[in-house]
Write a protein that holds these residues in place. Structure first.
Motif, PDB file in Angstrom:
ATOM      1  N   CYS A 146      13.797  11.364  29.863  1.00  0.00           N
ATOM      2  CA  CYS A 146      15.231  11.956  30.319  1.00  0.00           C
ATOM      3  C   CYS A 146      14.915  13.199  31.191  1.00  0.00           C
ATOM      4  N   TYR A 188      13.504   5.512  24.392  1.00  0.00           N
ATOM      5  CA  TYR A 188      13.933   6.824  24.768  1.00  0.00           C
ATOM      6  C   TYR A 188      13.271   7.575  23.752  1.00  0.00           C
ATOM      7  N   CYS A 239      19.309   9.487  33.568  1.00  0.00           N
ATOM      8  CA  CYS A 239      18.220   9.374  32.735  1.00  0.00           C
ATOM      9  C   CYS A 239      17.316   8.175  33.183  1.00  0.00           C
TER      10      CYS A 239
END
Length: 236
Positions: free
Chosen positions: A156, A202, A151
């Motif tokens: 990702c 993320y 990732c």
């Protein structure tokens, strides 16, 4: 560089003025982490629930021991069982509560690891003098981990494989790109107070479609720097 020095100078002036006026700023970091489990089923967790249901559990209550025979009477939070025996989601207040939660498990970027924690809370109502009022009398906790390798971006989408395992790696499943899909998810910038300088780590949706795992989850990780005005008590 000049702009940064100018910003530092302004901050220093602001702090000096604040001190003269009897207050100062206290800085802190506020998390922006969010985890939403839309669909979550794991064959191993179904099996653990069924195993627990097959046992008579001796639960210690003040002055007595309560024996609870579990009969697949459950309420589920963030978890959707696939086994036909467990499909009914009870509306009984005394039913065993099964809760699945997820959190970041490490600080490493490769693998990016998340902990899935399943709590089974036993409710007992058959001890003397309780008038059939349920209470949580015991908790069984199971942990599994989802490790994402490769990732390299906020969404990702470069992920190469996922490893699903328990704590001692006696139960391991390796998933390839045909089993999962990452897609973009807008980063939600929510906060309370006087905040700035977002850090977005993320933000993605993860779907897994495998005979042993069904998952649809939104995951966001990040933080923001904030400040709070505090009284110094000096008003001279």
């Amino acid at each position: 560089m000049v702009a940064k020095l100018y910003h530092i100078l302004l901050c220093a002036v602001a702090l000096a003025l604040a001190a003269c006026n009897g207050y100062y700023y206290e800085y802190y970091t506020q998390t922006l982490n969010r985890y939403e489990l839309k669909v979550a089923n794991f064959v191993e967790l179904d099996s653990i629930i069924l195993r627990q249901d097959s046992l008579d559990v001796d639960l210690l209550h003040p002055d007595t021991i309560v024996k609870v025979s579990l009969k697949h009477d459950h309420r589920f939070r963030n978890y959707q069982p696939m086994d036909s025996t467990l499909l009914t989601n009870s509306d009984s207040a005394s039913a065993t509560m099964v809760t699945l939660s997820v959190n970041r498990a490490n600080s490493s970027a490769n693998p990016l690891s998340f902990e899935f924690k399943m709590d089974i809370e036993y409710a007992a109502t058959d001890y003397a003098g309780d008038d059939h009022i349920p209470y949580w009398s015991g908790v069984s906790t199971t942990r599994f981990y989802l490790d994402i390798f490769g990732c390299n971006d906020i969404n990702c989408e470069t992920a190469e494989k996922i490893v699903w395992h328990n704590g001692n790696y006696s139960n391991v499943l390796v998933l390839g790109p045909d089993d999962f899909k990452f897609s973009k998810k807008n980063f939600e910038q929510f906060y309370d107070g006087d905040c700035s300088d977002y850090t977005k780590e993320y933000s993605f949706n993860l779907k897994i479609d495998h005979p042993r795992i069904k998952l649809d989850a939104d995951i966001q990780q990040g933080y923001i720097e904030c400040r709070e005005i505090m009284s110094s008590g000096n008003w001279g």
